[in-house]
Design an enzyme around this catalytic site. Structure first.
Site, PDB file in Angstrom:
ATOM      1  N   HIS A 119       2.748  23.906  48.354  1.00 57.81           N
ATOM      2  CA  HIS A 119       2.883  22.538  47.828  1.00 57.81           C
ATOM      3  C   HIS A 119       3.853  21.724  48.674  1.00 57.81           C
ATOM      4  CE1 HIS A 119       6.194  24.779  46.000  1.00 57.81           C
ATOM      5  NE2 HIS A 119       6.858  23.631  45.998  1.00 57.81           N
ATOM      6  N   ASP A 121       7.014  19.059  47.998  1.00 56.49           N
ATOM      7  CA  ASP A 121       7.895  18.699  46.886  1.00 56.49           C
ATOM      8  C   ASP A 121       7.717  17.226  46.517  1.00 56.49           C
ATOM      9  OD1 ASP A 121       8.906  21.237  46.591  1.00 56.49           O
ATOM     10  OD2 ASP A 121      10.629  20.890  47.912  1.00 56.49           O
ATOM     11  N   HIS A 266       5.095  24.469  51.489  1.00 55.48           N
ATOM     12  CA  HIS A 266       5.761  25.751  51.248  1.00 55.48           C
ATOM     13  C   HIS A 266       5.249  26.402  49.971  1.00 55.48           C
ATOM     14  CE1 HIS A 266       8.216  22.736  49.174  1.00 55.48           C
ATOM     15  NE2 HIS A 266       8.570  23.679  48.334  1.00 55.48           N
ATOM     16  N   ARG A 281      18.973  23.678  44.411  1.00 49.90           N
ATOM     17  CA  ARG A 281      18.195  22.775  45.263  1.00 49.90           C
ATOM     18  C   ARG A 281      18.696  21.346  45.186  1.00 49.90           C
ATOM     19  NH1 ARG A 281      11.798  21.078  44.570  1.00 49.90           N
ATOM     20  NH2 ARG A 281      12.650  19.156  43.757  1.00 49.90           N
TER      21      ARG A 281
HETATM   22  C1  OGA Z   1      11.393  24.467  45.665  1.00 50.45           C
HETATM   23  C2  OGA Z   1      10.510  25.620  45.867  1.00 50.45           C
HETATM   24  C3  OGA Z   1      10.452  27.943  46.358  1.00 50.45           C
HETATM   25  C4  OGA Z   1      11.296  29.146  46.117  1.00 50.45           C
HETATM   26  O1  OGA Z   1      12.572  24.674  45.369  1.00 50.45           O
HETATM   27  O2  OGA Z   1      10.916  23.333  45.842  1.00 50.45           O
HETATM   28  O3  OGA Z   1       9.341  25.445  46.048  1.00 50.45           O
HETATM   29  O4  OGA Z   1      11.217  30.055  46.948  1.00 50.45           O
HETATM   30  N1  OGA Z   1      11.098  26.801  45.879  1.00 50.45           N
HETATM   31  O5  OGA Z   1      11.980  29.189  45.103  1.00 50.45           O
HETATM   32 MN    MN Z   2       8.910  23.308  46.277  1.00 51.96          MN
END
Ligand code: OGA
Ligand code: MN
Length: 291
Positions: A119, A121, A266, A281
């Site tokens: 996806h 973000d 990702h 994050r």
């Molecule tokens: C995010 C995500 C992936 C993860 O934080 O946007 O996709 O590995 N994380 O936790």
């Molecule tokens: Mn993400």
């Protein structure tokens, strides 16, 4: 305090389609403009940058991220989706806790257990985040890798037939707060966040073209039949996720990973049930993306 030791900084490319480690930087300190410029250059080139062995507070993480643009605010889910989205320890509007940890049976953070499809973000919003910064606080004993795919490479690999059909077209991105299932494009999408973006975008910093489509949220190509849209999207997902365009980040405690959210997609691999995972994050706000 400014760091004075730019000479000790090393950029170590992973040797694949994207990803580089930067060594010799302490993210808990205020970095010089020269160091920032070096990181920005490496970021434009490698798309995913990581630093190991970092010890950063939430404030230090936000201070570092804010050097790259305006900090992104956590998106608020619509009421009927909120339960799927939030977590009870989301206390700072600029921070998203990514975690499967529960307090008294209630999730403290977002994205819970298990794998996540590829996806972008906030790709479902008018201004997808430009950058995401993820810091590893608690990790499972295995799995929970974050996979990144280089979408410049994906664009370059598209057959001319697809480049012709899709040039100038837009795609609908919808977020229903799922992690491993396509959205229901035939359902009523008015209550789920959604937005149309060009299928091919021009990166604002590098000027390069990237494929801007992901399996989790891109639901429909505008201006072609439903069947053609489904067939094209299946082909685009397959190309975008090819192993040769992908870098897998295997987390170590103290890793600080940052990605270019316009030039990459990702995903996350599964990890053992019952093991805790906690990531902190933050993001940098984006502009409307351009063809
Ligand atoms: C995010 C995500 C992936 C993860 O934080 O946007 O996709 O590995 N994380 O936790
Ligand atoms: Mn993400």
């Amino acid at each position: 305090m400014l760091d004075a030791v730019d000479a000790h900084i090393e950029v170590v490319p992973m040797g694949g389609p994207c990803g580089a480690e930067i060594r010799g930087v302490d993210l808990s300190r205020a970095l010089s403009d020269a160091t920032l410029a070096l990181i920005q250059r490496a970021w434009n080139e490698h798309l995913i940058i990581f630093f190991r062995g970092q010890d950063v507070t939430q404030e230090q993480q936000l201070a570092f991220a804010s050097r790259f643009g305006d900090l992104g605010a956590r998106k608020q889910a619509p009421d009927h989706l909120r339960e799927k989205a939030e977590g009870v320890l989301q206390l700072d509007p600029k921070i998203l806790l990514v975690s499967n940890i529960k307090l008294d049976g209630v999730p403290i953070g977002a994205f819970g257990d298990g794998d996540m499809w590829f996806h972008i973000d906030s790709g479902y919003s008018q201004r997808p985040y430009r950058y995401t910064f993820l810091y590893g606080v608690e990790l499972p004993s295995s799995g929970g890798d974050t996979l990144f795919a280089n979408m410049y490479r994906a664009y370059d690999a598209l057959p001319d037939r697809l480049k012709r059909v899709l040039e100038g077209k837009r795609a609908l991105h919808i977020h229903e707060y799922k992690r491993t299932a396509q959205v229901d494009v035939d359902g009523d999408i008015s209550s789920a966040p959604h937005w149309y973006h060009p299928v091919f975008i021009t990166h604002p910093y590098t000027g390069k073209k990237a494929l801007f489509v992901d399996r989790l949220m891109t639901a429909r190509i505008e201006g072609v039949s439903r069947q053609e849209s489904d067939e094209i999207l299946a082909e685009l997902y397959e190309i975008g996720e090819r192993p040769e365009f992908t870098y897998a980040h295997k987390w170590q405690l103290g890793d600080f990973v940052m990605w270019d959210n316009l030039a990459t997609i990702h995903a996350r691999t599964d990890f053992p049930r019952g093991e805790r995972r906690l990531m902190r994050r933050c993001t940098v706000e984006g502009e409307p993306v351009r063809a």
